[in-house]
Design a protein around this motif. Structure first.
Motif, PDB file in Angstrom:
ATOM      1  N   ASP A  10      -3.707  -6.880  10.844  1.00 11.91           N
ATOM      2  CA  ASP A  10      -2.729  -7.039  11.931  1.00 11.91           C
ATOM      3  C   ASP A  10      -1.313  -7.123  11.372  1.00 11.91           C
ATOM      4  N   ALA A  11      -1.147  -7.902  10.303  1.00 11.56           N
ATOM      5  CA  ALA A  11       0.182  -8.073   9.707  1.00 11.56           C
ATOM      6  C   ALA A  11       0.699  -6.754   9.137  1.00 11.56           C
ATOM      7  N   TRP A  12      -0.175  -5.951   8.551  1.00 13.01           N
ATOM      8  CA  TRP A  12       0.246  -4.648   8.038  1.00 13.01           C
ATOM      9  C   TRP A  12       0.818  -3.784   9.154  1.00 13.01           C
ATOM     10  N   ALA A  13       0.232  -3.897  10.345  1.00 12.35           N
ATOM     11  CA  ALA A  13       0.687  -3.090  11.478  1.00 12.35           C
ATOM     12  C   ALA A  13       1.949  -3.652  12.120  1.00 12.35           C
ATOM     13  N   ASP A  14       2.125  -4.990  12.078  1.00 15.63           N
ATOM     14  CA  ASP A  14       3.170  -5.643  12.876  1.00 15.63           C
ATOM     15  C   ASP A  14       4.442  -5.997  12.107  1.00 15.63           C
ATOM     16  N   ASP A  15       4.314  -6.360  10.849  1.00 15.40           N
ATOM     17  CA  ASP A  15       5.434  -6.924  10.091  1.00 15.40           C
ATOM     18  C   ASP A  15       6.321  -5.827   9.536  1.00 15.40           C
ATOM     19  N   VAL A  16       7.519  -5.683  10.081  1.00 12.72           N
ATOM     20  CA  VAL A  16       8.421  -4.612   9.643  1.00 12.72           C
ATOM     21  C   VAL A  16       8.889  -4.818   8.207  1.00 12.72           C
ATOM     22  N   ARG A  17       8.753  -6.025   7.691  1.00 16.20           N
ATOM     23  CA  ARG A  17       9.112  -6.301   6.301  1.00 16.20           C
ATOM     24  C   ARG A  17       7.880  -6.324   5.393  1.00 16.20           C
ATOM     25  N   GLY A  18       6.783  -5.859   5.923  1.00 20.07           N
ATOM     26  CA  GLY A  18       5.526  -5.920   5.190  1.00 20.07           C
ATOM     27  C   GLY A  18       5.415  -4.868   4.101  1.00 20.07           C
ATOM     28  N   PRO A  19       4.250  -4.756   3.481  1.00 21.02           N
ATOM     29  CA  PRO A  19       4.038  -3.818   2.374  1.00 21.02           C
ATOM     30  C   PRO A  19       4.243  -2.379   2.823  1.00 21.02           C
ATOM     31  N   VAL A  20       4.489  -1.515   1.858  1.00 19.53           N
ATOM     32  CA  VAL A  20       4.817  -0.124   2.178  1.00 19.53           C
ATOM     33  C   VAL A  20       3.590   0.778   2.256  1.00 19.53           C
ATOM     34  N   ALA A  21       2.523   0.431   1.539  1.00 14.41           N
ATOM     35  CA  ALA A  21       1.384   1.351   1.503  1.00 14.41           C
ATOM     36  C   ALA A  21       0.135   0.679   0.951  1.00 14.41           C
ATOM     37  N   LEU A  22      -0.979   1.306   1.243  1.00 11.35           N
ATOM     38  CA  LEU A  22      -2.248   1.046   0.564  1.00 11.35           C
ATOM     39  C   LEU A  22      -2.537   2.263  -0.301  1.00 11.35           C
ATOM     40  N   HIS A  23      -3.044   2.036  -1.505  1.00  8.46           N
ATOM     41  CA  HIS A  23      -3.300   3.166  -2.397  1.00  8.46           C
ATOM     42  C   HIS A  23      -4.642   2.987  -3.094  1.00  8.46           C
ATOM     43  N   LEU A  24      -5.415   4.068  -3.093  1.00  8.46           N
ATOM     44  CA  LEU A  24      -6.693   4.107  -3.801  1.00  8.46           C
ATOM     45  C   LEU A  24      -6.633   5.178  -4.873  1.00  8.46           C
ATOM     46  N   LYS A  25      -7.017   4.821  -6.078  1.00 12.09           N
ATOM     47  CA  LYS A  25      -7.198   5.820  -7.134  1.00 12.09           C
ATOM     48  C   LYS A  25      -8.670   5.809  -7.513  1.00 12.09           C
ATOM     49  N   GLU A  26      -9.289   6.974  -7.391  1.00 17.25           N
ATOM     50  CA  GLU A  26     -10.725   7.090  -7.649  1.00 17.25           C
ATOM     51  C   GLU A  26     -10.963   8.213  -8.643  1.00 17.25           C
ATOM     52  N   ARG A  27     -11.685   7.909  -9.712  1.00 18.87           N
ATOM     53  CA  ARG A  27     -12.016   8.941 -10.689  1.00 18.87           C
ATOM     54  C   ARG A  27     -13.335   9.599 -10.305  1.00 18.87           C
ATOM     55  N   ASN A 291      -5.174  -0.854  -3.895  1.00 22.34           N
ATOM     56  CA  ASN A 291      -4.029  -1.723  -4.162  1.00 22.34           C
ATOM     57  C   ASN A 291      -3.109  -1.752  -2.948  1.00 22.34           C
ATOM     58  N   LEU A 292      -2.575  -2.947  -2.681  1.00 27.38           N
ATOM     59  CA  LEU A 292      -1.555  -3.115  -1.664  1.00 27.38           C
ATOM     60  C   LEU A 292      -0.205  -3.045  -2.373  1.00 27.38           C
ATOM     61  N   VAL A 293       0.631  -2.089  -1.967  1.00 21.36           N
ATOM     62  CA  VAL A 293       1.894  -1.848  -2.663  1.00 21.36           C
ATOM     63  C   VAL A 293       3.040  -2.461  -1.866  1.00 21.36           C
ATOM     64  N   GLY A 294       3.755  -3.406  -2.482  1.00 22.06           N
ATOM     65  CA  GLY A 294       4.855  -4.087  -1.818  1.00 22.06           C
ATOM     66  C   GLY A 294       6.168  -3.336  -1.933  1.00 22.06           C
ATOM     67  N   ARG A 299       1.885  -4.520  -7.028  1.00 22.18           N
ATOM     68  CA  ARG A 299       0.596  -3.948  -6.658  1.00 22.18           C
ATOM     69  C   ARG A 299      -0.463  -5.051  -6.712  1.00 22.18           C
ATOM     70  N   ASP A 300      -0.999  -5.393  -5.545  1.00 17.87           N
ATOM     71  CA  ASP A 300      -2.026  -6.423  -5.457  1.00 17.87           C
ATOM     72  C   ASP A 300      -3.381  -5.771  -5.198  1.00 17.87           C
ATOM     73  N   PRO A 301      -4.347  -5.962  -6.106  1.00 18.13           N
ATOM     74  CA  PRO A 301      -5.680  -5.393  -5.882  1.00 18.13           C
ATOM     75  C   PRO A 301      -6.319  -5.952  -4.615  1.00 18.13           C
ATOM     76  N   LEU A 302      -7.023  -5.074  -3.908  1.00 16.62           N
ATOM     77  CA  LEU A 302      -7.674  -5.465  -2.664  1.00 16.62           C
ATOM     78  C   LEU A 302      -9.176  -5.325  -2.786  1.00 16.62           C
ATOM     79  N   SER A 303      -9.877  -6.242  -2.137  1.00 18.79           N
ATOM     80  CA  SER A 303     -11.325  -6.155  -1.996  1.00 18.79           C
ATOM     81  C   SER A 303     -11.611  -5.835  -0.536  1.00 18.79           C
ATOM     82  N   THR A 304     -12.150  -4.635  -0.273  1.00 17.74           N
ATOM     83  CA  THR A 304     -12.387  -4.210   1.108  1.00 17.74           C
ATOM     84  C   THR A 304     -13.877  -4.185   1.414  1.00 17.74           C
TER      85      THR A 304
END
Length: 349
Positions: A10-27, A291-294, A299-304
């Motif tokens: 919810d915060a990712w969708a609502d907070d205009v000062r929130g993080p800029v992106a979610l990023h996945l790197k998969e080999r 990763n959640l990119v601020g 870059r904060d690792p995420l567990s989904t």
């Protein structure tokens, strides 16, 4: 590591000062293992899309952003995701039908202009252009917001992709392959054509006899795939800034709904079979990491957990209200009129 929760989304969708992106790197790895030959897509007049970097490294596109989007989008036709978006089927020909989710240019596709949806789509695009209101687009074709759309043959409305995925291979070595077509019989000996005609046609792929498979045709040194000496990587980005710029009637519910769809699309495992000779699977030696990119680059690792994302998407879809299921027909007269309009513009331009 941050554990993803509904409140966090919810915060990712609502907070205009929130993080800029979610990023996945998969080999990824070829099913044959490291060093296996893989076949990139072949483009007209280009062949493989291989770029030479300044240090001499060759970087190959294995699956483009557009191709990845077109592979992912049809997941919303299947359970459990089919209730998250309006299902619109377009009938054509002899009892055939195609889903709007299979139209490569989404709501801007020629297919849509050839149905009764055209006017509705134009109104939705114009509402976005005039008032920045994406609510009608979300009711009619929400995946056009997820994967982006450009109404290039109409209103010129353009919405950027929120979910972007691409697969590249690093430090590739292009290979070649040769083949020889051999006909099943000696047709000249059976008087289908003369020996002289055979001699003139053999080895010439453009000759009529070669094209019909009656004579020997060599195919020397054609593209034969690549070997990746570096990693094969899939990068998935969810652009939270682009998401938060979406507005309209009940803007918060709209943004949460689209974010739910974006996250469902982002967690979907890659379609392993990209094309003949390119079957890729995750490299278990290097687990994928979200990763959640601020805003400052942190870059904060995420567990989904997939169930958290799916439940969030289902709740957000219910709160926003999914558009109705529709069944429309391809209209040949509309298509012909669109072609005439294109011819007219070309002559004027």
């Amino acid at each position: 590591m941050l554990a993803v929760t509904a409140e966090m989304i919810d915060a990712w969708a609502d907070d205009v000062r929130g993080p800029v992106a979610l990023h996945l790197k998969e080999r990824l790895l070829p099913v044959e293992g490291e060093g296996g030959v893989i076949f990139p897509p072949t483009y007209a007049d280009v062949g493989y899309n291989i770029d030479d970097l300044s240090d001499g490294t060759k970087l190959a596109t294995i699956d483009s952003v557009g191709s990845q989007a077109n592979r992912i989008e049809p997941i919303f036709q299947r359970r459990p995701y089919d209730t998250l978006v309006p299902q619109i089927d377009i009938s054509y020909g002899n009892e055939k039908k195609i889903s709007i989710l299979e139209a490569g240019h989404r709501l801007g596709d020629a297919l849509i202009r050839s149905t009764e949806l055209h006017q509705e789509a134009q109104e939705a695009f114009l509402l976005f252009i005039d008032k920045g209101d994406a609510s009608k687009l979300a009711k009619l074709a929400p995946t056009s917001l997820v994967f982006g759309v450009w109404d290039s043959r109409g209103t010129q409305a353009k919405l950027p992709r929120i979910v972007q995925s691409v697969i590249r291979a690093w430090d590739v070595q292009p290979l070649t392959r040769s083949a020889q077509y051999t006909p099943a019989l000696d047709y000249s000996a059976l008087d289908v054509f003369s020996e002289d005609e055979k001699q003139k046609s053999e080895g010439k792929a453009e000759s009529p006899l070669a094209q019909r498979g009656f004579v020997h045709v060599p195919a020397p040194r054609a593209p034969g795939g690549v070997v990746a000496r570096g990693p094969i990587e899939r990068d998935v980005t969810v652009n939270l800034i682009a998401l938060r710029r979406l507005d309209g009637e009940r803007g918060q519910a709209l943004r949460r709904y689209i974010l739910g769809l974006c996250l469902v699309a982002a967690i979907e495992p890659v379609d392993a079979f990209l094309r003949q000779g390119c079957l890729l699977v995750p490299d278990n030696r290097s687990p994928a990491q979200w990763n959640l990119v601020g805003r400052q680059g942190r870059r904060d690792p995420l567990s989904t957990e997939d169930n958290v994302v799916v439940r969030y998407a289902e709740r957000a879809a219910e709160e926003f209200g999914v558009g109705p299921r529709r069944a429309v027909s391809f209209d040949k007269a509309r298509a012909k009129q669109d072609v005439k309009s294109a011819d007219k513009k070309s002559k004027l331009g």
